[in-house]
Write a protein that holds these residues in place. Structure first.
Motif, PDB file in Angstrom:
ATOM      1  N   GLU A 281       0.868  -1.172  -0.120  1.00 19.37           N
ATOM      2  CA  GLU A 281       0.331   0.324  -0.259  1.00 19.37           C
ATOM      3  C   GLU A 281       0.587   1.237   0.023  1.00 19.37           C
ATOM      4  OE1 GLU A 281      -2.347  -3.269   0.905  1.00 19.37           O
ATOM      5  OE2 GLU A 281      -0.369  -2.608   1.790  1.00 19.37           O
TER       6      GLU A 281
ATOM      7  N   ASP B 114      -6.068  -8.753  -4.567  1.00 18.35           N
ATOM      8  CA  ASP B 114      -6.166  -7.854  -6.214  1.00 18.35           C
ATOM      9  C   ASP B 114      -6.504  -6.442  -5.850  1.00 18.35           C
ATOM     10  OD1 ASP B 114      -7.286 -10.351  -7.181  1.00 18.35           O
ATOM     11  OD2 ASP B 114      -9.129 -10.970  -6.129  1.00 18.35           O
ATOM     12  N   GLY B 115      -6.612  -5.806  -4.562  1.00 15.14           N
ATOM     13  CA  GLY B 115      -6.796  -4.594  -4.291  1.00 15.14           C
ATOM     14  C   GLY B 115      -7.690  -3.449  -3.703  1.00 15.14           C
ATOM     15  N   ASP B 116      -8.350  -4.852  -3.382  1.00 12.19           N
ATOM     16  CA  ASP B 116     -10.031  -4.418  -3.123  1.00 12.19           C
ATOM     17  C   ASP B 116      -9.772  -3.183  -0.934  1.00 12.19           C
ATOM     18  OD1 ASP B 116     -11.229  -5.427  -4.928  1.00 12.19           O
ATOM     19  OD2 ASP B 116     -11.605  -6.845  -3.598  1.00 12.19           O
ATOM     20  N   GLN B 117      -9.447  -2.161  -0.858  1.00 12.64           N
ATOM     21  CA  GLN B 117      -8.884  -1.391   0.184  1.00 12.64           C
ATOM     22  C   GLN B 117      -9.918  -2.531   1.639  1.00 12.64           C
ATOM     23  OE1 GLN B 117      -8.580   3.055   0.294  1.00 12.64           O
ATOM     24  NE2 GLN B 117      -8.720   2.384  -2.143  1.00 12.64           N
TER      25      GLN B 117
ATOM     26  N   GLY C  91      -9.620  -4.908   2.581  1.00 11.09           N
ATOM     27  CA  GLY C  91     -10.173  -6.487   2.327  1.00 11.09           C
ATOM     28  C   GLY C  91      -8.738  -7.911   2.164  1.00 11.09           C
TER      29      GLY C  91
ATOM     30  N   ASP D  75      -4.647  -4.115   2.229  1.00  9.64           N
ATOM     31  CA  ASP D  75      -5.579  -4.661   0.996  1.00  9.64           C
ATOM     32  C   ASP D  75      -5.819  -5.446   0.236  1.00  9.64           C
ATOM     33  OD1 ASP D  75      -6.168  -1.663   1.529  1.00  9.64           O
ATOM     34  OD2 ASP D  75      -5.466  -1.190   0.272  1.00  9.64           O
ATOM     35  N   SER D  76      -6.729  -6.389   0.022  1.00 10.26           N
ATOM     36  CA  SER D  76      -6.676  -7.359  -0.569  1.00 10.26           C
ATOM     37  C   SER D  76      -5.651  -7.620  -2.159  1.00 10.26           C
ATOM     38  CB  SER D  76      -7.620  -8.502  -1.578  1.00 10.26           C
ATOM     39  OG  SER D  76      -8.198  -7.700  -2.170  1.00 10.26           O
TER      40      SER D  76
END
Length: 505
Positions: free
Chosen positions: A445, A482-485, A487, A479-480
């Motif tokens: 991040e 996959d980029g999910d904030q 997650g 974040d995941s």
């Protein structure tokens, strides 16, 4: 009936004999101690008579009670308050209020709070209930004197016998926004501003977790009376991040490989915490680096030689110039390039500007320049990468619980460093270390935040989880993958229990 609020549920009907003792006390107030407004009264024993006069006020008052001794397993005194001058008592055994305008102040972790109106004064009575405890009573027209602050202290990091700890933020920081045509960004070697208000009085409480403070009364008077460990090497106010100003302590004299519990007391009676952490093993060699105005978030061990002149840590006063000069040069050159864009006149995003871009770049640059040392948790010694990471490695970091393996522990993004290959070190700015250490990778991040905040013409690109991001960053924690904030498997880079998954910079 006057209005009142309490932090705990009201308890069943009080004994009639106690109510008869309590309510007529208004008539004989001159024989009882009057509690002073906006102050704290301490009591070694329950006084005789066991009641106090509350002064009349035209604004709501907050009554707080803090137990200063004993434990939750022992009988505890009861505190009953009335804000009525009416001596009539409803003798209803099913009542949950104990009668009109008569309330019990419930205790939670040794702390009780009650707020109500006292236009004609009131009375606070104490029932011993078989308890032998010291206690404090506070009366305030400006919020509770005793309080449990929801914002927690913050751990910077530890060595084998030191800890860098921050208080909760005590004053927010409103960063000034530059505007066109005089759009000016901070210089690389910036000077941090000072708080605008008065700084509270802070006290740090450190105790071995084996003393079990977290299971006892969570009040300032109780915690401050308990045995403490460590000594204050330095204390200062620091603007570590955008959350605001904190008090910062460098503590020494701690025991290696030991679990500690930390609290911060604000103005003696307000409690923040607990947080938990462990000191490193006795063989841990990396010294702490902190208090750098150009990198205000850096507060952790770095693979450097021991500080000069037997100093306890590295700061801006003794960090070698051959480390700081390249960093400041990079930041200066980046700012020069960034401001070729018409910052403040033209906008590349409706959400962020050039000032946000510079902040994100500074955070990223500091996190990769100052490699963070760490070591596996003693309770989970195998929870880290066991070999040098290949450039094509994938999925290294996001190894949390899954449907197939719900009990799997989350691994920290730790990578052992090979001292036989100094050219492979993460930061070429730092000298090759003379000892082996484990590197805690920066959180991905730090890069993606910079990518989102900066204009496209700068060409900032971050590695992705599908290819080689996990070879150089901690991926999938905040974040995941996959980029999910928010997650990620932990949702944060660290937690209050002392776990640190990746380096947030």
């Amino acid at each position: 009936m006057t209005t009142a609020t309490s932090t705990t549920a009201r308890k069943p009907m009080l004994p009639l004999s106690l109510l008869l003792l309590l309510l007529p006390a208004l008539t004989f107030a001159q024989t009882r101690q009057e509690l002073s407004l906006n102050s704290v009264a301490f009591f070694n024993t329950i006084p005789n008579p066991p009641s106090f006069v509350i002064p009349g006020q035209g604004v709501p008052l907050t009554i707080t009670v803090a137990l200063c001794s004993g434990s939750s397993s022992q009988p505890m005194p009861r505190f009953i308050v009335t804000n009525s001058t009416n001596n009539a008592i409803e003798d209803d055994p099913t009542s949950t209020t104990g009668g009109p305008d008569v309330f019990e102040i419930g205790l939670d972790d040794g702390l009780g709070t009650w707020t109500g109106e006292f236009p004609s004064g009131g009375v606070l009575a104490v029932e011993e209930n078989g308890a032998q405890m010291t206690f404090e009573i506070g009366v305030s027209n400006d919020g509770p004197i005793h309080e449990h602050i929801t914002s927690l202290p913050l751990l910077g990091d530890t060595t084998s016998n030191q800890a860098l700890i921050f208080s909760h933020p005590f004053e927010s920081f409103d960063r000034p926004k530059p505007s066109y045509p005089n759009y000016t960004l901070p210089v690389a070697n910036q000077t941090l501003p000072s708080p605008t208000g008065n700084t509270p009085n802070f006290t740090l409480i450190l105790s071995p977790t084996s003393n079990n403070l977290a299971a006892r009364h969570q009040t300032g008077c109780f915690l401050s009376s308990q045995p403490k460990e460590g000594n204050i090497t330095s204390e200062t106010i620091w603007l570590k991040d955008q959350q605001g100003w904190r008090d910062q302590w460098l503590m020494g004299g701690l025991t290696p490989a030991t679990n500690y519990t930390a609290y911060v007391l604000q103005d003696t009676n307000k409690v923040s915490g607990p947080i938990f952490f462990a000191t490193k093993s006795a063989s841990f060699s990396c010294p702490l680096v902190h208090s750098l105005p150009y990198c205000p978030g850096i507060s952790y061990p770095i693979p450097l030689p021991a500080p000069p002149s037997a100093a306890p840590s590295y700061t801006t006063l003794n960090l070698p110039q051959n480390i700081t000069d390249p960093l400041l040069s990079y930041l200066t050159n980046f700012t020069t390039t960034l401001t070729t864009f018409a910052c403040g006149r033209d906008w590349y995003s409706p959400l962020v500007g050039c000032d946000d871009c510079q902040i994100a770049y500074r955070t990223w640059l500091c996190s990769i320049t100052f490699t963070r040392c760490s070591e596996p948790s003693p309770s989970n010694p195998n929870a880290f990468t066991t070999g040098t990471v290949e450039p094509t490695a994938t999925g290294l970091s996001a190894l949390g619980p899954s449907k197939k393996h719900p009990d799997q522990k989350v691994f920290s993004a730790l990578v052992p460093q090979d001292t036989a290959r100094p050219e492979a070190r993460r930061s070429p700015t730092l000298p090759p270390p003379s000892y082996a250490y484990d590197m805690l990778l920066p959180c991905i991040e730090t890069c993606t935040a910079m990518d989102r905040a900066c204009p496209a013409f700068l060409g900032i690109k971050c590695p992705t989880a599908q290819f080689n991001a996990a070879a150089s960053y901690g991926v999938g924690y905040v974040d995941s993958a996959d980029g999910d904030q928010g997650g990620g498997v932990t949702g944060n880079a660290a937690d209050q229990w002392g776990n640190v998954w990746c380096n947030p910079g």
